[in-house]
Design an enzyme around this catalytic site. Structure first.
Site, PDB file in Angstrom:
ATOM      1  N   ASP A   1      21.826 -13.937 -54.772  1.00 36.70           N
ATOM      2  CA  ASP A   1      21.834 -13.018 -55.652  1.00 36.70           C
ATOM      3  C   ASP A   1      22.809 -11.986 -55.170  1.00 36.70           C
ATOM      4  OD1 ASP A   1      20.806 -11.575 -58.071  1.00 36.70           O
ATOM      5  OD2 ASP A   1      19.914 -10.117 -56.488  1.00 36.70           O
TER       6      ASP A   1
ATOM      7  N   ASP B   1      23.475  -8.144 -57.094  1.00 38.43           N
ATOM      8  CA  ASP B   1      22.850  -6.674 -57.157  1.00 38.43           C
ATOM      9  C   ASP B   1      21.736  -6.545 -56.296  1.00 38.43           C
ATOM     10  OD1 ASP B   1      25.438  -6.111 -58.375  1.00 38.43           O
ATOM     11  OD2 ASP B   1      24.095  -6.537 -60.631  1.00 38.43           O
TER      12      ASP B   1
END
Length: 438
Positions: free
Chosen positions: A254, A256
């Site tokens: 991922d 952020d």
């Protein structure tokens, strides 16, 4: 298909090995000349007709390989009496190459590539030239390529440029597939540079020149340090394992809250700041031989906060910052969509249901197809239950980090297999769990 190998290098940086008695492609690695390793990799791919362009101490190569029959190859030679650069010999090669397409490479590369995939890409694109491109750990001092969304080469970004801008880590590796159209750009037997004089002219003239992105192993072994690293990689089995003929292991990441500091929706590259441990963590993935691929939802486009190009610029900053610390990502995939309507300034073109928005698996499946990834043996790392649910949906292993949202989003009732304080901790636990290697 025929292969052309530019085997005339002197190898001045390898003087302690060559002793001015052998040309650079004949430097020995693990008991064989580098050029023999190249021949064997070509033969494994069904490529047995080779033209060697020789020059400095070329007689050593002729004596060792002969006509190639003892290696199961057919070898012909073009000898440069005077150096013609990396492309001047094309004037003469046009009479030696018989096929419509041919493979070309530098004689100082160690590689293991699924050439069938590269050739298929070349022919599907109806390309005049296809360049093997990949990220490396030093893009800041490398010549880079700028590609469009269709992987077409737009321009070259010289390492001598003043790079006061963010850039993609996209490096020309020195392996090419050419159509015969390239011979039209070498009409005289004069010294020419392949990239600067020939391929750039093809791009400027609108020829179909493409970059073929691959995480496979290609390394210039032109220094003592690189030879030492290549031998280590060989001993660990990384060179062979990274060939896309084999299923790959990947750690999907991922963005952020996992790689960069969580600051809500990021529509401006100024807000992107790496987590303190991110580069070290990704470096561990790079060293392990696993792939590092980002999969991230970016609804900022659907909400009208920015355009697609703005997200790409943010990702160029991400690649630049990581490259400055000697690490790289093998791929970045993002979903610009959002299914819910009613936001001010929203972009209706992206306000749609899709198959790429996590926890759906579209981005994962696209990367798996492209990079021949074994999802059952791969992991996803993120800071939200959405990331964990994505991993479950794709049949992968899952890890949660305590940075960013730290799993407090509460969207899905799922439990990760591994919990790490941050990305570095999570990656360390994953690699330890998997034996740290293939």
């Amino acid at each position: 298909m025929e292969a052309v190998i530019m085997a005339g290098g002197k190898g001045t940086r390898l003087a302690q090995l060559t002793k001015n008695e052998i040309p650079k492609p004949m430097v020995e690695l693990a008991g064989k000349p580098l050029l023999q390793w190249q021949m064997e990799r070509l033969k494994e791919n069904g490529i047995t007709d080779v033209i060697l362009v020789i020059g400095h101490l070329g007689g050593v190569i002729r004596e060792y390989f002969g006509d190639g029959s003892q290696f199961g190859m057919s070898i012909r030679y073009y000898e440069e009496k005077e150096p013609l650069g990396t492309a001047g010999s094309f004037y003469y090669l046009k009479e030696m190459v018989s096929g419509e397409d041919f493979l070309m490479m530098s004689g100082d590369l160690m590689f293991d590539i699924d050439f069938e995939r590269m050739l298929r890409f070349h022919r599907e694109k109806e390309a005049a030239a296809t360049l093997f491109v990949h990220p490396n750990g030093h893009p800041f001092d490398s010549d880079l390529l700028v590609l469009d969304e269709e992987e077409r080469v737009i321009r070259f970004d010289s390492k001598h440029n003043t790079r006061n801008y963010w850039y993609e880590n996209c490096v020309n590796a020195g392996i090419f597939v050419f159509s015969r159209r390239i011979f039209d750009y070498v009409s005289e037997p004069v010294k020419r540079n392949l990239e600067n004089d020939v391929i750039q002219a093809m791009v400027q003239n609108g020829e179909a020149v493409y970059g073929y992105r691959s995480p496979e192993y290609v390394k210039d072994v032109g220094t003592m340090e690189r030879i030492a690293q290549t031998i280590k990689d060989m001993e660990r089995g990384i060179i062979e394992r990274k060939c896309l003929k084999h299923k790959q292991k990947c750690i999907f990441l991922d963005r952020d809250g996992t790689i960069n500091v969580y600051r809500g929706l990021i529509a401006d590259e100024e807000k992107l700041e790496l987590e303190p441990c991110a580069a070290e963590a990704i470096g561990k993935i790079n060293a392990s031989g696993w792939l590092a691929v980002v999969v991230t939802n970016q609804p900022v486009v659907a909400r009208g906060m920015c355009e697609m190009e703005d997200v790409r610029r943010i990702h160029r900053k991400l690649e630049t910052l990581l490259g400055r610390q000697g690490v790289y990502l093998d791929g970045i995939y993002f979903c610009p969509h959002h299914p819910d309507k009613g936001y001010p300034e929203e972009n209706p073109a992206y306000k749609i249901p899709c198959e790429c928005r996590k926890p759906k698996t579209g981005m994962i499946l696209e990367a798996a197809e492209r990079f021949h990834i074994d999802l059952e043996e791969s992991w996803i790392v993120g800071d939200m239950t959405m990331d964990i649910q994505t991993g479950v949906n794709a049949g992968m292993h899952t890890a949660l980090v305590k940075t960013g949202k730290a799993g407090t989003d509460g969207k899905y009732d799922v439990q990760p297999e591994v919990v790490g304080d941050d990305l570095l901790d999570a990656v360390g636990k994953i690699l330890e769990h998997e034996g740290g290697n293939f």
